[in-house]
Design an enzyme around this catalytic site. Structure first.
Site, PDB file in Angstrom:
ATOM      1  N   ARG A 164     -48.030 -18.605  -6.949  1.00 11.71           N
ATOM      2  CA  ARG A 164     -48.041 -17.140  -7.004  1.00 11.71           C
ATOM      3  C   ARG A 164     -49.485 -16.715  -7.079  1.00 11.71           C
ATOM      4  NH1 ARG A 164     -43.248 -14.368  -9.008  1.00 11.71           N
ATOM      5  NH2 ARG A 164     -41.654 -15.967  -9.089  1.00 11.71           N
TER       6      ARG A 164
ATOM      7  N   LYS B 200     -37.477 -34.009 -15.423  1.00  7.87           N
ATOM      8  CA  LYS B 200     -38.935 -33.965 -15.398  1.00  7.87           C
ATOM      9  C   LYS B 200     -39.542 -35.200 -16.084  1.00  7.87           C
ATOM     10  CE  LYS B 200     -39.523 -30.214 -13.078  1.00  7.87           C
ATOM     11  NZ  LYS B 200     -38.590 -29.148 -13.144  1.00  7.87           N
TER      12      LYS B 200
ATOM     13  N   THR C 251     -36.263 -23.326  -4.868  1.00  5.84           N
ATOM     14  CA  THR C 251     -34.824 -23.218  -4.610  1.00  5.84           C
ATOM     15  C   THR C 251     -34.583 -22.271  -3.436  1.00  5.84           C
ATOM     16  OG1 THR C 251     -34.433 -23.572  -6.951  1.00  5.84           O
ATOM     17  CG2 THR C 251     -32.600 -22.693  -5.683  1.00  5.84           C
ATOM     18  N   ASN C 252     -35.304 -21.147  -3.446  1.00 13.73           N
ATOM     19  CA  ASN C 252     -35.103 -20.162  -2.377  1.00 13.73           C
ATOM     20  C   ASN C 252     -35.498 -20.706  -1.011  1.00 13.73           C
ATOM     21  OD1 ASN C 252     -34.417 -17.194  -3.426  1.00 13.73           O
ATOM     22  ND2 ASN C 252     -35.466 -18.355  -4.999  1.00 13.73           N
TER      23      ASN C 252
ATOM     24  N   CYS D 105     -41.406 -20.556  -8.680  1.00 12.82           N
ATOM     25  CA  CYS D 105     -42.245 -19.995  -7.613  1.00 12.82           C
ATOM     26  C   CYS D 105     -41.615 -20.127  -6.236  1.00 12.82           C
ATOM     27  CB  CYS D 105     -43.629 -20.631  -7.634  1.00 12.82           C
ATOM     28  SG  CYS D 105     -44.604 -20.109  -9.050  1.00 12.82           S
TER      29      CYS D 105
ATOM     30  N   ASN E 181     -35.763 -16.847 -17.605  1.00 16.92           N
ATOM     31  CA  ASN E 181     -35.640 -18.261 -17.229  1.00 16.92           C
ATOM     32  C   ASN E 181     -34.194 -18.743 -17.412  1.00 16.92           C
ATOM     33  OD1 ASN E 181     -36.724 -20.767 -16.294  1.00 16.92           O
ATOM     34  ND2 ASN E 181     -36.719 -21.533 -18.403  1.00 16.92           N
TER      35      ASN E 181
ATOM     36  N   TYR F   2     -33.257 -27.558 -24.253  1.00 10.98           N
ATOM     37  CA  TYR F   2     -33.514 -26.921 -22.956  1.00 10.98           C
ATOM     38  C   TYR F   2     -33.739 -27.951 -21.843  1.00 10.98           C
ATOM     39  CZ  TYR F   2     -35.714 -24.709 -19.050  1.00 10.98           C
ATOM     40  OH  TYR F   2     -36.002 -24.332 -17.764  1.00 10.98           O
ATOM     41  N   GLY F   3     -33.211 -27.663 -20.660  1.00 10.51           N
ATOM     42  CA  GLY F   3     -33.314 -28.470 -19.437  1.00 10.51           C
ATOM     43  C   GLY F   3     -34.433 -29.510 -19.409  1.00 10.51           C
ATOM     44  N   GLY F   4     -35.596 -29.073 -18.980  1.00 13.75           N
ATOM     45  CA  GLY F   4     -36.708 -30.000 -18.776  1.00 13.75           C
ATOM     46  C   GLY F   4     -37.171 -30.707 -20.039  1.00 13.75           C
TER      47      GLY F   4
ATOM     48  N   HIS G 236     -43.163 -32.688  -7.505  1.00 13.28           N
ATOM     49  CA  HIS G 236     -42.374 -31.505  -7.876  1.00 13.28           C
ATOM     50  C   HIS G 236     -42.155 -30.671  -6.613  1.00 13.28           C
ATOM     51  CE1 HIS G 236     -42.146 -27.615 -10.514  1.00 13.28           C
ATOM     52  NE2 HIS G 236     -40.960 -28.181 -10.428  1.00 13.28           N
TER      53      HIS G 236
ATOM     54  N   ASN H  56     -39.536 -15.931   5.400  1.00 13.14           N
ATOM     55  CA  ASN H  56     -40.465 -17.062   5.366  1.00 13.14           C
ATOM     56  C   ASN H  56     -40.223 -18.009   6.543  1.00 13.14           C
ATOM     57  OD1 ASN H  56     -41.576 -16.023   3.031  1.00 13.14           O
ATOM     58  ND2 ASN H  56     -40.260 -17.236   1.675  1.00 13.14           N
TER      59      ASN H  56
ATOM     60  N   ARG I  22     -30.611 -20.084 -16.242  1.00 13.97           N
ATOM     61  CA  ARG I  22     -30.446 -21.112 -15.196  1.00 13.97           C
ATOM     62  C   ARG I  22     -28.981 -21.375 -14.888  1.00 13.97           C
ATOM     63  NH1 ARG I  22     -35.289 -23.929 -13.110  1.00 13.97           N
ATOM     64  NH2 ARG I  22     -36.955 -22.851 -14.221  1.00 13.97           N
TER      65      ARG I  22
ATOM     66  N   SER J  16     -43.146 -24.129 -11.129  1.00 13.47           N
ATOM     67  CA  SER J  16     -41.859 -23.698 -11.669  1.00 13.47           C
ATOM     68  C   SER J  16     -41.647 -22.200 -11.444  1.00 13.47           C
ATOM     69  CB  SER J  16     -41.808 -24.010 -13.163  1.00 13.47           C
ATOM     70  OG  SER J  16     -42.057 -25.389 -13.343  1.00 13.47           O
TER      71      SER J  16
ATOM     72  N   ASP K 178     -36.146 -29.577  -6.232  1.00 17.95           N
ATOM     73  CA  ASP K 178     -37.071 -29.707  -7.372  1.00 17.95           C
ATOM     74  C   ASP K 178     -37.919 -30.979  -7.372  1.00 17.95           C
ATOM     75  OD1 ASP K 178     -37.946 -28.298  -9.759  1.00 17.95           O
ATOM     76  OD2 ASP K 178     -37.026 -29.903 -10.926  1.00 17.95           O
TER      77      ASP K 178
ATOM     78  N   ARG L 158     -39.442 -24.870 -20.919  1.00 16.87           N
ATOM     79  CA  ARG L 158     -40.196 -26.084 -21.253  1.00 16.87           C
ATOM     80  C   ARG L 158     -41.369 -25.737 -22.156  1.00 16.87           C
ATOM     81  NH1 ARG L 158     -42.998 -27.642 -17.716  1.00 16.87           N
ATOM     82  NH2 ARG L 158     -42.533 -26.112 -16.117  1.00 16.87           N
TER      83      ARG L 158
HETATM   84  P1  GTP Z   1     -38.097 -24.347 -10.803  1.00 16.99           P
HETATM   85  O1  GTP Z   1     -36.628 -24.607 -10.784  1.00 16.99           O
HETATM   86  O2  GTP Z   1     -38.554 -23.709 -12.094  1.00 16.99           O
HETATM   87  O3  GTP Z   1     -38.923 -25.560 -10.504  1.00 16.99           O
HETATM   88  O4  GTP Z   1     -38.434 -23.185  -9.758  1.00 16.99           O
HETATM   89  P2  GTP Z   1     -38.294 -22.905  -8.200  1.00 16.99           P
HETATM   90  O5  GTP Z   1     -39.619 -23.153  -7.571  1.00 16.99           O
HETATM   91  O6  GTP Z   1     -37.113 -23.585  -7.617  1.00 16.99           O
HETATM   92  O7  GTP Z   1     -38.106 -21.350  -8.200  1.00 16.99           O
HETATM   93  P3  GTP Z   1     -37.039 -20.387  -7.502  1.00 16.99           P
HETATM   94  O8  GTP Z   1     -36.826 -20.689  -6.050  1.00 16.99           O
HETATM   95  O9  GTP Z   1     -35.822 -20.384  -8.327  1.00 16.99           O
HETATM   96  O10 GTP Z   1     -37.779 -18.977  -7.589  1.00 16.99           O
HETATM   97  C1  GTP Z   1     -37.958 -18.294  -8.754  1.00 16.99           C
HETATM   98  C2  GTP Z   1     -38.320 -16.844  -8.536  1.00 16.99           C
HETATM   99  O11 GTP Z   1     -39.153 -16.605  -7.404  1.00 16.99           O
HETATM  100  C3  GTP Z   1     -37.079 -15.984  -8.358  1.00 16.99           C
HETATM  101  O12 GTP Z   1     -37.189 -14.859  -9.179  1.00 16.99           O
HETATM  102  C4  GTP Z   1     -37.133 -15.605  -6.908  1.00 16.99           C
HETATM  103  O13 GTP Z   1     -36.475 -14.400  -6.657  1.00 16.99           O
HETATM  104  C5  GTP Z   1     -38.633 -15.562  -6.601  1.00 16.99           C
HETATM  105  N1  GTP Z   1     -38.917 -15.849  -5.176  1.00 16.99           N
HETATM  106  C6  GTP Z   1     -38.508 -16.931  -4.479  1.00 16.99           C
HETATM  107  N2  GTP Z   1     -38.904 -16.869  -3.176  1.00 16.99           N
HETATM  108  C7  GTP Z   1     -39.596 -15.715  -3.053  1.00 16.99           C
HETATM  109  C8  GTP Z   1     -40.269 -15.086  -1.947  1.00 16.99           C
HETATM  110  O14 GTP Z   1     -40.310 -15.572  -0.826  1.00 16.99           O
HETATM  111  N3  GTP Z   1     -40.897 -13.892  -2.219  1.00 16.99           N
HETATM  112  C9  GTP Z   1     -40.882 -13.325  -3.455  1.00 16.99           C
HETATM  113  N4  GTP Z   1     -41.518 -12.172  -3.632  1.00 16.99           N
HETATM  114  N5  GTP Z   1     -40.241 -13.897  -4.515  1.00 16.99           N
HETATM  115  C10 GTP Z   1     -39.619 -15.067  -4.313  1.00 16.99           C
HETATM  116  C1  SPV Z   2     -39.112 -26.338 -13.996  1.00 19.40           C
HETATM  117  O1  SPV Z   2     -39.473 -25.795 -15.048  1.00 19.40           O
HETATM  118  O2  SPV Z   2     -39.934 -26.681 -13.118  1.00 19.40           O
HETATM  119  C2  SPV Z   2     -37.686 -26.582 -13.715  1.00 19.40           C
HETATM  120  C3  SPV Z   2     -36.730 -26.386 -14.799  1.00 19.40           C
HETATM  121  O3  SPV Z   2     -37.335 -27.011 -12.625  1.00 19.40           O
HETATM  122  S1  SPV Z   2     -36.726 -27.752 -15.879  1.00 19.40           S
HETATM  123  O4  SPV Z   2     -35.798 -28.751 -15.360  1.00 19.40           O
HETATM  124  O5  SPV Z   2     -36.280 -27.257 -17.147  1.00 19.40           O
HETATM  125  O6  SPV Z   2     -38.030 -28.345 -15.962  1.00 19.40           O
HETATM  126 MN    MN Z   3     -39.074 -27.526 -11.390  1.00 19.25          MN
END
Ligand code: GTP
Ligand code: SPV
Ligand code: MN
Length: 603
Positions: free
Chosen positions: A404, A213, A260-261, A257, A371, A204-206, A233, A500, A373, A255, A282, A76
């Site tokens: 972070r 977004k 997803t995890n 951070c 980044n 690109y996505g966003g 968000h 976590n 995806r 983003s 998201d 983005r």
């Molecule tokens: P967007 O789609 O951009 O909005 O991001 P998101 O918040 O869904 O991010 P995502 O869960 O994809 O995490 C992105 C990065 O953070 C990856 O490289 C993960 O490996 C890292 N990550 C996620 N959870 C943890 C955690 O608990 N600890 C650490 N150290 N890294 C993490």
């Molecule tokens: C973000 O950047 O927070 C995302 C990817 O989730 S995008 O949909 O491209 O904004």
């Molecule tokens: Mn996002």
């Protein structure tokens, strides 16, 4: 322009608008998407024939495709994103702004003839489940088949949206062209008062999937403020305890951070009997229900997630979900046409990197873009919550915010009350990631993880949050979390990912008034004894360091937060500036006690 079939709608306003935009953009052809399976096959063929998508190894990854973007178009571009409200004050100090008629004029010049030689896809979509009265209809006109195929995954797309719209004029008018993909001619522009989004110069996505977004956050937040709800968000997860209690958590992390995890967390063995299921990763829309609780829906229909770092160890659920029917963008390719990214598993000897270049193990450059995806439908997730399609949404027990932060912010901090929680979330900082263009790792304030996505003035947004709290009879608890604090050795103090779960359990118990905690000047934290620590990897010292609230670090932090609130200006609610002063004064007393132990213990 070649003859175009009559539009499959009797909505005259819609047909007239599509016609007007087509006259400006001058595509060779206008194609209305119906969302059928037959159409998907045709669009895929078009994408493959034109080199936009490459089929992956169908045995290893059935019905999945690979896409490589222009190397200048991988994230983005916030510096090129505008909110063009009638006055600059409405957009506020955190959005780029230009006077709307000037911006329209500038963009008309750029869109004029931008689709010559191309197809204009008319992509009708719904954000939300079709039955919901709160769902929003949008139409995106785009010259990108990649965008059409991705929206098909990320939203309910096609005839279903035209049916929902009927003859109404209440739809978002989105216009998108990749044009010449020149970063100096790239604009992502919102006109909230007109319900219009124009985006040019990026695929690109966003920047390009305008449903996501642009509509579901920036336009929605603008509308939500007027209508008394919130567009955030956030991820949305369901936690079921071994006793069968079901609770819901929404969490706002910036983003890349960890949304997803966390949304797909696999509890560690010590948490046998716990189950985490996903509703979204998201975006959530939050409304107050008739019972005075806060209810959340995920308006999306898919996941557009970060690939690097995803592995069996960190997110096994995502690995299952990516086994079939996925689109991958800017990851690396193996010689047998499967995908690979940093952190997935053992590094292959040879790859084709995200730019299409030959890549050897040991190379200093990443093979997948940081980044890169994946796009997959919700149904691919084997741990999808059955509540995901409930139009009423799910009641929220806790709201989490976290960025972070290599220093200062403890593993988890519970706010004293709603106002204090809004203060902590509104002043939250996070180190920047590859999800937006610019330098990575720089600390910036990111209120509610939503700084790039609030479509109006930030101080007014805070006021809206405070008012939402006052309207609830049972507001959820607000917590800060930080998985990213580092020790002196530069390593993460907390193992993160599945672990976590230990923090989630404490949070849910706090919401029930069960778990114990320690009061610090800036909020409640667990002592190590208050967390379930069986089989936790890492040392007791690392855990203590992760949980610590350091008075000097927080005085520095409060200073930065104060400057941030000043930067946001006069619309910041007095409740938040008073909250800041109160915390700063309290920390001052404590610091003085620490410097003069003869006056009594500080702790
Ligand atoms: P967007 O789609 O951009 O909005 O991001 P998101 O918040 O869904 O991010 P995502 O869960 O994809 O995490 C992105 C990065 O953070 C990856 O490289 C993960 O490996 C890292 N990550 C996620 N959870 C943890 C955690 O608990 N600890 C650490 N150290 N890294 C993490
Ligand atoms: C973000 O950047 O927070 C995302 C990817 O989730 S995008 O949909 O491209 O904004
Ligand atoms: Mn996002």
């Amino acid at each position: 322009m070649t003859a175009t079939a009559a539009p499959p709608t009797t909505n005259r306003g819609l047909a007239a608008w599509v016609d007007e935009m087509a006259r400006m953009c001058k595509p060779d052809r206008v194609y209305w998407c119906d969302g059928s399976e037959d159409e998907r096959q045709r669009l895929l063929k078009e994408a493959i024939d034109s080199g936009v998508l490459t089929p992956l190894n169908d045995e290893k990854r059935p019905r999945s495709f690979y896409s490589r973007s222009n190397p200048n178009d991988v994230a983005r571009t916030e510096e090129l994103t505008f909110v063009c409200t009638p006055t600059k004050e409405e957009a506020g100090p955190t959005n780029n702004w230009m006077e709307p008629s000037q911006m329209y004029a500038k963009l008309r010049g750029m869109f004029d003839g931008a689709m010559k030689g191309r197809t204009m896809y008319v992509v009708p979509y719904i954000m939300g489940v079709p039955e919901s009265p709160f769902a929003k209809v949008g139409i995106e006109l785009t010259d990108s088949v990649y965008v059409a195929l991705n929206i098909r995954i990320m939203a309910r797309m096609g005839q279903v949206a035209l049916d929902k719209l009927g003859s109404s004029d209440d739809f978002n008018r989105g216009l998108h062209s990749v044009a010449d993909c020149d970063p100096s001619r790239r604009y992502i522009v919102h006109f909230p008062q007109d319900n219009v989004i124009w985006s040019i110069g990026s695929g690109y996505g966003g920047n390009a999937l305008l449903n996501k977004k642009c509509l579901a956050l920036r336009m929605a937040s603008y509308l939500a403020r007027h209508e008394g709800w919130l567009a955030e968000h956030m991820l949305l997860l369901e936690a079921t305890s071994p006793q069968g209690e079901v609770r819901y958590i929404a969490a706002g992390f910036p983003s890349a951070c960890g949304k997803t995890n966390l949304a797909m967390l696999t509890p560690p063995p010590a948490f046998k009997g716990w189950k985490i299921r996903t509703l979204g990763d998201d975006i959530v829309w939050l409304r107050i229900g008739e019972d005075g609780r806060l209810y959340a829906v995920n308006p999306e229909a898919g996941f557009f997630g970060v690939a690097p770092g995803t592995s069996e160890a960190t997110n096994a659920t995502a690995m299952r979900m990516l086994e079939h029917d996925a689109i991958f963008t800017n990851v690396a390719l193996t010689p047998d046409m499967d995908v690979w990214w940093e952190g997935m598993n053992g590094t292959p000897e040879r790859l084709t990197d995200w730019r299409g270049r030959d890549w050897r193990r040991g190379s200093h450059e990443p093979a997948a873009h940081p980044n890169s995806r994946f796009t997959v439908p919700l149904e691919n997730n084997p741990m999808l919550s059955p509540a995901v399609n409930d139009p009423k949404g799910v009641p929220i027990s806790a709201l989490l915010f976290g960025g972070r932060r290599s220093t200062t912010v403890p593993l988890v901090l519970e706010s004293f009350n709603w106002t204090h929680g809004v203060y902590l979330a509104g002043t939250m900082g996070s180190e920047t990631t590859a999800a937006k263009t610019g330098t990575v790792g720089v600390l910036r304030r990111d209120p509610m993880a939503n700084i790039p996505f609030v479509g109006y003035d930030m101080g007014t947004y805070f006021q809206h949050w405070l008012e939402m709290g006052a309207r609830m009879t049972r507001p959820p608890g607000i917590f800060l979390v930080n998985w990213f604090r580092k020790g002196a050795d530069g390593k993460f103090l907390w193992p993160g990912y599945g672990e976590n779960m230990r923090v989630i359990e404490w949070i849910l118990e706090r919401c029930d008034g069960k778990a114990a905690a320690k009061q610090t000047p800036v909020g409640w934290t667990p002592r190590s004894a208050d967390l379930e620590l069986r089989e936790l990897p890492g040392t007791e010292a690392a855990l203590k360091a992760a949980l610590r609230v350091d008075v000097d670090e927080w005085r520095e932090e409060l200073g930065q937060q104060g400057r941030w609130l000043e930067h946001l200006g006069k619309t910041v609610p007095r409740a938040l500036t008073l909250q800041h002063d109160l915390l700063l004064e309290t920390l001052g007393f404590i610091a003085e006690r620490t410097q003069h132990p003869e006056r009594g213990p500080a702790d």
